[in-house]
Design an enzyme around this catalytic site. Structure first.
Site, mmCIF file in Angstrom:
data_model
loop_
_atom_site.group_PDB
_atom_site.id
_atom_site.type_symbol
_atom_site.label_atom_id
_atom_site.label_comp_id
_atom_site.label_asym_id
_atom_site.label_seq_id
_atom_site.Cartn_x
_atom_site.Cartn_y
_atom_site.Cartn_z
ATOM 1 N N ASN A 82 0.728 -1.284 0.359
ATOM 2 C CA ASN A 82 -0.091 0.100 0.084
ATOM 3 C C ASN A 82 0.912 1.203 -0.036
ATOM 4 O OD1 ASN A 82 -2.362 1.896 0.757
ATOM 5 N ND2 ASN A 82 -1.045 1.953 2.673
ATOM 6 N N ASP A 88 3.987 15.170 -7.422
ATOM 7 C CA ASP A 88 2.958 15.696 -8.842
ATOM 8 C C ASP A 88 3.862 16.878 -9.475
ATOM 9 O OD1 ASP A 88 1.285 13.767 -8.023
ATOM 10 O OD2 ASP A 88 -0.462 15.061 -7.696
ATOM 11 N N TYR A 147 3.833 9.044 -11.066
ATOM 12 C CA TYR A 147 2.559 8.092 -10.302
ATOM 13 C C TYR A 147 2.044 7.342 -11.119
ATOM 14 C CZ TYR A 147 -0.928 7.351 -6.584
ATOM 15 O OH TYR A 147 -1.757 6.879 -5.525
ATOM 16 N N TYR A 179 -10.476 8.679 -5.882
ATOM 17 C CA TYR A 179 -9.949 9.637 -5.014
ATOM 18 C C TYR A 179 -10.544 9.555 -3.616
ATOM 19 C CZ TYR A 179 -7.483 12.032 -8.574
ATOM 20 O OH TYR A 179 -6.728 12.638 -9.444
HETATM 21 N N1 CAA Z 1 -6.054 18.457 -17.929
HETATM 22 C C1 CAA Z 1 -5.618 19.647 -19.235
HETATM 23 N N2 CAA Z 1 -5.025 20.564 -18.782
HETATM 24 C C2 CAA Z 1 -4.837 20.864 -17.469
HETATM 25 C C3 CAA Z 1 -5.311 19.950 -16.404
HETATM 26 C C4 CAA Z 1 -6.024 18.791 -16.801
HETATM 27 N N3 CAA Z 1 -6.168 17.807 -15.938
HETATM 28 N N4 CAA Z 1 -4.899 20.344 -15.289
HETATM 29 C C5 CAA Z 1 -4.414 21.551 -15.439
HETATM 30 N N5 CAA Z 1 -4.251 21.863 -16.853
HETATM 31 C C6 CAA Z 1 -3.570 22.938 -17.491
HETATM 32 C C7 CAA Z 1 -4.241 24.190 -16.896
HETATM 33 O O1 CAA Z 1 -5.299 24.627 -17.435
HETATM 34 C C8 CAA Z 1 -3.155 25.309 -17.227
HETATM 35 O O2 CAA Z 1 -3.220 25.595 -18.536
HETATM 36 P P1 CAA Z 1 -2.926 27.024 -19.052
HETATM 37 O O3 CAA Z 1 -1.511 27.307 -18.764
HETATM 38 O O4 CAA Z 1 -3.288 27.211 -20.549
HETATM 39 O O5 CAA Z 1 -3.624 27.907 -18.044
HETATM 40 C C9 CAA Z 1 -1.917 24.141 -17.322
HETATM 41 O O6 CAA Z 1 -2.301 22.933 -17.338
HETATM 42 C C10 CAA Z 1 -0.919 24.290 -16.216
HETATM 43 O O7 CAA Z 1 -1.789 24.021 -15.155
HETATM 44 P P2 CAA Z 1 -1.518 24.246 -13.588
HETATM 45 O O8 CAA Z 1 -1.287 25.769 -13.352
HETATM 46 O O9 CAA Z 1 -2.202 23.698 -12.455
HETATM 47 O O10 CAA Z 1 0.248 23.826 -13.317
HETATM 48 P P3 CAA Z 1 1.044 23.575 -12.181
HETATM 49 O O11 CAA Z 1 2.518 23.224 -12.835
HETATM 50 O O12 CAA Z 1 1.007 24.649 -11.130
HETATM 51 O O13 CAA Z 1 0.356 22.411 -11.288
HETATM 52 C C11 CAA Z 1 -0.264 20.058 -11.182
HETATM 53 C C12 CAA Z 1 0.093 21.207 -12.240
HETATM 54 C C13 CAA Z 1 0.807 19.843 -10.177
HETATM 55 C C14 CAA Z 1 -0.574 18.870 -11.818
HETATM 56 C C15 CAA Z 1 -1.516 20.397 -10.450
HETATM 57 O O14 CAA Z 1 -2.543 20.589 -11.566
HETATM 58 C C16 CAA Z 1 -2.051 19.249 -9.643
HETATM 59 O O15 CAA Z 1 -2.016 19.259 -8.687
HETATM 60 N N6 CAA Z 1 -3.037 18.274 -10.184
HETATM 61 C C17 CAA Z 1 -3.746 17.408 -9.380
HETATM 62 C C18 CAA Z 1 -2.789 15.987 -9.877
HETATM 63 C C19 CAA Z 1 -3.491 15.025 -9.204
HETATM 64 O O16 CAA Z 1 -4.592 14.905 -9.336
HETATM 65 N N7 CAA Z 1 -2.935 14.359 -8.297
HETATM 66 C C20 CAA Z 1 -3.608 13.244 -7.488
HETATM 67 C C21 CAA Z 1 -3.063 13.124 -5.993
HETATM 68 S S1 CAA Z 1 -3.854 12.006 -5.298
HETATM 69 C C22 CAA Z 1 -3.393 10.533 -5.783
HETATM 70 O O17 CAA Z 1 -2.775 10.368 -6.549
HETATM 71 C C23 CAA Z 1 -4.207 9.380 -4.985
HETATM 72 C C24 CAA Z 1 -4.924 8.433 -6.268
HETATM 73 O O18 CAA Z 1 -4.241 7.365 -6.433
HETATM 74 C C25 CAA Z 1 -6.119 8.796 -6.718
#
Ligand code: CAA
Length: 240
Positions: A82, A88, A147, A179
């Protein structure tokens, strides 16, 4: 005598819920952790489950620690892989270290623990290995090439090892959580998480115990015909 179960990353979140569910099912449980000693002690005080500290991404430390658990508690018949971390970031921003750390812990840990427990299970003719994958290993996720690759690897690992274990009474399965309401998911920026939850058909995050019940089933005698499978528990977010 009760069978022994090891749960990696077992002192909090989904791992803690799995430890409790397996204890309730009658297993002698050992939890692994790598972070806070204080939190691990609080976990042990609360649950009576001993906690063993090592990094599952470290191959030799894993072999040594499983041996120490076996000396203390008896042979390990159940392993729940686990332990998992996130680092990220989009590929452009992701460092090699962030890539390697996630692969080493999330996927390497699965190999290391399985390598330590599989020979004994094979010899005794009974074993249960449950690997915690992820919806993001099935569907991918923006900002998680490390990941998603590790979790996707876990799903392949599961199907391969299931074939090797079948004739020795060892089942190997994966659960792919969506999630779940844990610290890991709480670390996702709120505006991003809001959009993700909006796409979950049941309309909420999952609870850790909802994953743990699935693990308990896969580890039971009744689960003996289930092997090489992936149980998705994700509120309908990804139907795979
Ligand atoms: N699809 C398409 N485009 C996306 C997107 C998506 N899902 N998410 C963000 N974007 C785009 C944004 O709109 C932005 O576009 P513009 O520059 O044109 O405005 C661009 O990507 C940059 O996005 P951010 O400003 O968010 O970029 P960042 O570098 O600051 O952050 C990130 C990126 C770290 C990935 C942040 O978006 C994030 O934390 N996302 C969540 C990731 C996630 O779901 N992690 C899961 C953790 S929990 C887990 O993993 C447990 C499990 O098993 C489920």
């Amino acid at each position: 005598m009760a069978r022994v179960a090891v749960v990696t990353g077992g002192t909090r979140g989904i791992g803690e819920a799995i430890c409790l569910a397996l204890k309730e099912a009658g297993f002698t449980v050992a939890a692994n952790y790598v972070g806070s000693d204080e939190r691990a002690k609080a976990f042990t005080d609360k649950t009576g489950i001993p906690a063993f500290k090592w990094n599952v991404g470290d191959h030799q430390a894993t072999l040594d620690s499983i041996m120490a658990i076996e000396e203390q508690l008896g042979p390990v018949d159940v392993a729940v892989n686990n332990a998992g971390i996130t680092r990220d970031g989009t590929l452009l921003k992701m460092s090699f270290e962030a890539w390697k750390e996630v692969i080493d812990v999330n996927l390497g840990g699965c190999f290391n623990v399985s390598k330590a427990v599989f020979p004994g299970m094979r010899q005794r003719g009974w074993g249960r290995i449950v690997n915690i994958g992820s919806i993001n290993g099935q569907a991918g996720q923006y900002g998680q090439v490390n990941y998603a690759a590790a979790k996707s690897g876990i799903h392949g690992f599961t199907k391969a090892l299931a074939q090797e274990g079948a004739k020795f009474g060892i089942t190997v399965n994966a659960i792919a959580p969506g999630y779940i309401d844990t610290d890991m998911v709480a670390a996702v920026p709120p505006e991003v998480l809001e959009k993700i939850v909006a796409k979950i058909p049941v309309g909420r995050l999952g609870q850790a115990h909802e994953i743990a019940r699935g693990v308990a089933f896969l580890c039971s005698e009744d689960g003996g015909f289930v092997t090489g499978s992936t149980l998705s528990i994700n509120g309908g977010q990804h139907m795979y």
